[in-house]
Design a protein around this motif. Structure first.
Motif, PDB file in Angstrom:
ATOM      1  N   ILE A 292       0.969  -1.731   0.150  1.00  0.00           N
ATOM      2  CA  ILE A 292       0.149   0.139   0.068  1.00  0.00           C
ATOM      3  C   ILE A 292       0.966   1.346  -0.633  1.00  0.00           C
ATOM      4  CG2 ILE A 292      -2.126  -1.030   0.750  1.00  0.00           C
ATOM      5  CD1 ILE A 292      -0.704   0.094   3.769  1.00  0.00           C
ATOM      6  N   GLU A 293       0.484   2.482  -0.061  1.00  0.00           N
ATOM      7  CA  GLU A 293       0.975   3.689  -0.539  1.00  0.00           C
ATOM      8  C   GLU A 293       1.540   4.127   0.756  1.00  0.00           C
ATOM      9  OE1 GLU A 293      -0.701   7.774  -2.226  1.00  0.00           O
ATOM     10  OE2 GLU A 293      -1.254   7.513  -0.592  1.00  0.00           O
ATOM     11  N   GLY A 294       3.017   4.692   1.271  1.00  0.00           N
ATOM     12  CA  GLY A 294       3.387   4.913   2.631  1.00  0.00           C
ATOM     13  C   GLY A 294       4.737   4.799   2.041  1.00  0.00           C
ATOM     14  N   TRP A 295       5.468   5.117   3.460  1.00  0.00           N
ATOM     15  CA  TRP A 295       6.758   5.116   3.981  1.00  0.00           C
ATOM     16  C   TRP A 295       7.270   4.142   3.894  1.00  0.00           C
ATOM     17  CZ3 TRP A 295       8.614   9.116   2.818  1.00  0.00           C
ATOM     18  CH2 TRP A 295       7.552  10.714   3.477  1.00  0.00           C
ATOM     19  N   ARG A 296       8.259   3.951   2.920  1.00  0.00           N
ATOM     20  CA  ARG A 296       8.913   2.435   2.609  1.00  0.00           C
ATOM     21  C   ARG A 296      10.347   2.812   2.858  1.00  0.00           C
ATOM     22  NH1 ARG A 296       6.877  -0.697  -2.431  1.00  0.00           N
ATOM     23  NH2 ARG A 296       4.153  -0.690  -1.629  1.00  0.00           N
TER      24      ARG A 296
ATOM     25  N   GLN B 277       9.968  -8.111   0.018  1.00  0.00           N
ATOM     26  CA  GLN B 277      10.360  -8.075   1.249  1.00  0.00           C
ATOM     27  C   GLN B 277      10.445  -6.466   1.222  1.00  0.00           C
ATOM     28  OE1 GLN B 277      14.724  -9.664   0.911  1.00  0.00           O
ATOM     29  NE2 GLN B 277      13.834 -11.225   2.881  1.00  0.00           N
ATOM     30  N   ILE B 278       9.243  -6.192   1.573  1.00  0.00           N
ATOM     31  CA  ILE B 278       8.985  -4.476   1.542  1.00  0.00           C
ATOM     32  C   ILE B 278       9.433  -4.401   3.008  1.00  0.00           C
ATOM     33  CG2 ILE B 278       7.534  -2.825   2.147  1.00  0.00           C
ATOM     34  CD1 ILE B 278       8.674  -3.595  -1.075  1.00  0.00           C
TER      35      ILE B 278
END
Length: 93
Positions: free
Chosen positions: A38-42, A50-51
């Motif tokens: 999903i959208e967001g900080w990675r 491997q997120i």
């Protein structure tokens, strides 16, 4: 974090301490939703399969990555020229 760029550029973030470990600094970027998450900080070292994602409350603050000025005087600090301890944080190897 509300002022952090959400254009996919990499930034330095402070990750708050949690039950999983102490506070730390990481490289992160904002990612739009895709087939991997999903959208967001990675985390900057995330890759498909491997997120490492961060929720907004996990991140305390941010700053831009420093840039290297290779033109002219870069203003980089000189290497350590003082006396070193014989052993520092380990076996001294």
């Amino acid at each position: 974090m509300s002022s952090a760029p959400k254009d996919g550029s990499r930034i330095l973030v402070t990750v708050r301490p949690s039950e999983q470990g102490p506070a730390e600094v990481d490289v992160a970027y904002w990612s739009r939703a895709d087939q991997f998450g999903i959208e967001g900080w990675r985390a900057g070292d995330s890759h498909p399969g491997q997120i490492v994602a961060y929720a907004d409350p996990e991140l305390k603050c941010w700053m831009p990555l420093p840039t290297a000025n290779v033109e002219g005087d870069a203003g980089l600090p000189a290497p350590w020229a003082g006396e070193d301890a014989e052993e520092l944080f380990g076996s001294g190897i």
